[in-house]
Write an enzyme that holds these catalytic residues in place. Sequence first.
Site, PDB file in Angstrom:
ATOM      1  N   ASP A  81       3.944   2.784  -3.695  1.00 39.95           N
ATOM      2  CA  ASP A  81       4.664   1.654  -4.287  1.00 39.95           C
ATOM      3  C   ASP A  81       5.815   2.180  -5.145  1.00 39.95           C
ATOM      4  O   ASP A  81       5.665   3.143  -5.892  1.00 39.95           O
ATOM      5  CB  ASP A  81       3.702   0.815  -5.144  1.00 39.95           C
ATOM      6  CG  ASP A  81       4.262  -0.557  -5.453  1.00 39.95           C
ATOM      7  OD1 ASP A  81       3.726  -1.548  -4.934  1.00 39.95           O
ATOM      8  OD2 ASP A  81       5.261  -0.636  -6.216  1.00 39.95           O
ATOM      9  N   HIS A 108       4.109  -8.100  11.847  1.00 40.22           N
ATOM     10  CA  HIS A 108       4.480  -8.951  10.710  1.00 40.22           C
ATOM     11  C   HIS A 108       3.488 -10.104  10.582  1.00 40.22           C
ATOM     12  O   HIS A 108       3.446 -11.000  11.419  1.00 40.22           O
ATOM     13  CB  HIS A 108       5.909  -9.499  10.837  1.00 40.22           C
ATOM     14  CG  HIS A 108       6.288 -10.340   9.652  1.00 40.22           C
ATOM     15  ND1 HIS A 108       6.844  -9.802   8.524  1.00 40.22           N
ATOM     16  CD2 HIS A 108       6.112 -11.662   9.410  1.00 40.22           C
ATOM     17  CE1 HIS A 108       7.025 -10.764   7.621  1.00 40.22           C
ATOM     18  NE2 HIS A 108       6.591 -11.912   8.148  1.00 40.22           N
ATOM     19  N   HIS A 164       0.128  -7.146   2.650  1.00 41.53           N
ATOM     20  CA  HIS A 164      -0.048  -5.765   2.178  1.00 41.53           C
ATOM     21  C   HIS A 164      -1.247  -5.705   1.256  1.00 41.53           C
ATOM     22  O   HIS A 164      -1.569  -6.670   0.551  1.00 41.53           O
ATOM     23  CB  HIS A 164       1.206  -5.242   1.464  1.00 41.53           C
ATOM     24  CG  HIS A 164       1.742  -6.145   0.401  1.00 41.53           C
ATOM     25  ND1 HIS A 164       2.473  -7.273   0.694  1.00 41.53           N
ATOM     26  CD2 HIS A 164       1.641  -6.103  -0.951  1.00 41.53           C
ATOM     27  CE1 HIS A 164       2.815  -7.880  -0.433  1.00 41.53           C
ATOM     28  NE2 HIS A 164       2.317  -7.190  -1.456  1.00 41.53           N
ATOM     29  N   CYS A 178      12.829  -8.718   6.765  1.00 40.67           N
ATOM     30  CA  CYS A 178      11.589  -8.428   6.039  1.00 40.67           C
ATOM     31  C   CYS A 178      11.626  -6.988   5.536  1.00 40.67           C
ATOM     32  O   CYS A 178      11.787  -6.056   6.331  1.00 40.67           O
ATOM     33  CB  CYS A 178      10.374  -8.658   6.936  1.00 40.67           C
ATOM     34  SG  CYS A 178       8.833  -8.062   6.201  1.00 40.67           S
ATOM     35  N   HIS A 233      -2.675  -3.501  -1.855  1.00 43.38           N
ATOM     36  CA  HIS A 233      -2.425  -2.493  -2.878  1.00 43.38           C
ATOM     37  C   HIS A 233      -3.681  -1.629  -3.001  1.00 43.38           C
ATOM     38  O   HIS A 233      -4.795  -2.163  -3.067  1.00 43.38           O
ATOM     39  CB  HIS A 233      -2.180  -3.145  -4.243  1.00 43.38           C
ATOM     40  CG  HIS A 233      -0.989  -4.048  -4.303  1.00 43.38           C
ATOM     41  ND1 HIS A 233       0.205  -3.658  -4.879  1.00 43.38           N
ATOM     42  CD2 HIS A 233      -0.796  -5.322  -3.881  1.00 43.38           C
ATOM     43  CE1 HIS A 233       1.067  -4.670  -4.819  1.00 43.38           C
ATOM     44  NE2 HIS A 233       0.484  -5.692  -4.218  1.00 43.38           N
ATOM     45  N   HIS A 274       5.100 -10.041   3.535  1.00 44.27           N
ATOM     46  CA  HIS A 274       4.501  -9.295   4.657  1.00 44.27           C
ATOM     47  C   HIS A 274       3.172  -8.783   4.113  1.00 44.27           C
ATOM     48  O   HIS A 274       3.154  -8.073   3.098  1.00 44.27           O
ATOM     49  CB  HIS A 274       5.437  -8.141   5.061  1.00 44.27           C
ATOM     50  CG  HIS A 274       4.953  -7.284   6.208  1.00 44.27           C
ATOM     51  ND1 HIS A 274       5.740  -7.018   7.323  1.00 44.27           N
ATOM     52  CD2 HIS A 274       3.797  -6.617   6.397  1.00 44.27           C
ATOM     53  CE1 HIS A 274       5.069  -6.223   8.148  1.00 44.27           C
ATOM     54  NE2 HIS A 274       3.883  -5.955   7.599  1.00 44.27           N
ATOM     55  N   CYS A 311       8.886  -4.727   7.107  1.00 47.19           N
ATOM     56  CA  CYS A 311       9.192  -4.414   8.510  1.00 47.19           C
ATOM     57  C   CYS A 311      10.279  -3.331   8.567  1.00 47.19           C
ATOM     58  O   CYS A 311      10.212  -2.413   9.401  1.00 47.19           O
ATOM     59  CB  CYS A 311       9.643  -5.664   9.276  1.00 47.19           C
ATOM     60  SG  CYS A 311       8.290  -6.771   9.746  1.00 47.19           S
ATOM     61  N   ASN A 321      -2.164  -9.848  -2.978  1.00 49.20           N
ATOM     62  CA  ASN A 321      -1.655 -11.065  -3.607  1.00 49.20           C
ATOM     63  C   ASN A 321      -1.212 -12.044  -2.530  1.00 49.20           C
ATOM     64  O   ASN A 321      -0.603 -11.647  -1.532  1.00 49.20           O
ATOM     65  CB  ASN A 321      -0.473 -10.717  -4.519  1.00 49.20           C
ATOM     66  CG  ASN A 321      -0.881  -9.835  -5.683  1.00 49.20           C
ATOM     67  OD1 ASN A 321      -1.964 -10.000  -6.229  1.00 49.20           O
ATOM     68  ND2 ASN A 321      -0.037  -8.889  -6.046  1.00 49.20           N
TER      69      ASN A 321
HETATM   70  P1  5GP Z   1       3.374  -8.067  -4.256  1.00 46.69           P
HETATM   71  O1  5GP Z   1       3.967  -8.401  -5.588  1.00 46.69           O
HETATM   72  O2  5GP Z   1       4.060  -8.852  -3.159  1.00 46.69           O
HETATM   73  O3  5GP Z   1       1.889  -8.157  -4.183  1.00 46.69           O
HETATM   74  O4  5GP Z   1       3.670  -6.533  -4.017  1.00 46.69           O
HETATM   75  C1  5GP Z   1       4.881  -6.050  -3.542  1.00 46.69           C
HETATM   76  C2  5GP Z   1       4.942  -4.614  -3.960  1.00 46.69           C
HETATM   77  O5  5GP Z   1       5.991  -4.005  -3.244  1.00 46.69           O
HETATM   78  C3  5GP Z   1       5.266  -4.436  -5.455  1.00 46.69           C
HETATM   79  O6  5GP Z   1       4.204  -3.689  -6.070  1.00 46.69           O
HETATM   80  C4  5GP Z   1       6.582  -3.667  -5.442  1.00 46.69           C
HETATM   81  O7  5GP Z   1       6.664  -2.695  -6.456  1.00 46.69           O
HETATM   82  C5  5GP Z   1       6.605  -3.053  -4.068  1.00 46.69           C
HETATM   83  N1  5GP Z   1       7.947  -2.849  -3.542  1.00 46.69           N
HETATM   84  C6  5GP Z   1       8.982  -3.740  -3.563  1.00 46.69           C
HETATM   85  N2  5GP Z   1      10.064  -3.214  -2.964  1.00 46.69           N
HETATM   86  C7  5GP Z   1       9.701  -1.960  -2.557  1.00 46.69           C
HETATM   87  C8  5GP Z   1      10.395  -0.922  -1.865  1.00 46.69           C
HETATM   88  O8  5GP Z   1      11.567  -1.041  -1.503  1.00 46.69           O
HETATM   89  N3  5GP Z   1       9.721   0.218  -1.623  1.00 46.69           N
HETATM   90  C9  5GP Z   1       8.414   0.393  -2.006  1.00 46.69           C
HETATM   91  N4  5GP Z   1       7.849   1.571  -1.719  1.00 46.69           N
HETATM   92  N5  5GP Z   1       7.728  -0.565  -2.653  1.00 46.69           N
HETATM   93  C10 5GP Z   1       8.354  -1.726  -2.919  1.00 46.69           C
HETATM   94 ZN    ZN Z   2       7.486  -7.950   8.001  1.00 45.23          ZN
END
Ligand code: 5GP
Ligand code: ZN
Length: 112
Positions: free
Chosen positions: A29, A45, A98, A3, A100, A96, A6, A85
């Site tokens: 992000d 997790h 999260h 993950c 925003h 995992h 994680c 999301n």
């Molecule tokens: P989701 O699309 O699942 O709602 O959001 C995942 C977020 O994680 C995205 O906005 C993406 O830019 C961010 N993200 C993906 N990989 C990484 C990473 O390795 N480091 C950081 N800081 N953010 C990440």
């Molecule tokens: Zn996780």
Amino acid sequence: MDCLFCAIIKGDIPSGKVYEDEYCYAFMDINPQAPKHCLIVPKLHIASADEITEENSVYVSKIFEAVPKVAKLLDLSDGYRIISNVGEHGCQSVKHLHFHILGGKKLSENMG
Ligand code: 5GP
Ligand code: ZN
């Protein structure tokens, strides 16, 4: 378990840490969608908001206790948006939970 978040929480993958406590970790992000774009994740997790239960919801309430602290650290006194999301239709890419936190400008009224 494989993950990404994680691994970020453990420090195995570097991140721009904003805030951390016993229950949650907040970091910038990597692909910001607003001038300020931070993610807050539980240190446990939990795959998504659809997996929140009576047993793990303390992590979620602790995240929301941390939100005003994170907003202050990011200087978001004019306001911000919190988004989580979920699943395919929600376009969740990291499985995992999260939240925003987006801000730093007046955001679009369109949310979907
Ligand atoms: P989701 O699309 O699942 O709602 O959001 C995942 C977020 O994680 C995205 O906005 C993406 O830019 C961010 N993200 C993906 N990989 C990484 C990473 O390795 N480091 C950081 N800081 N953010 C990440
Ligand atoms: Zn996780």
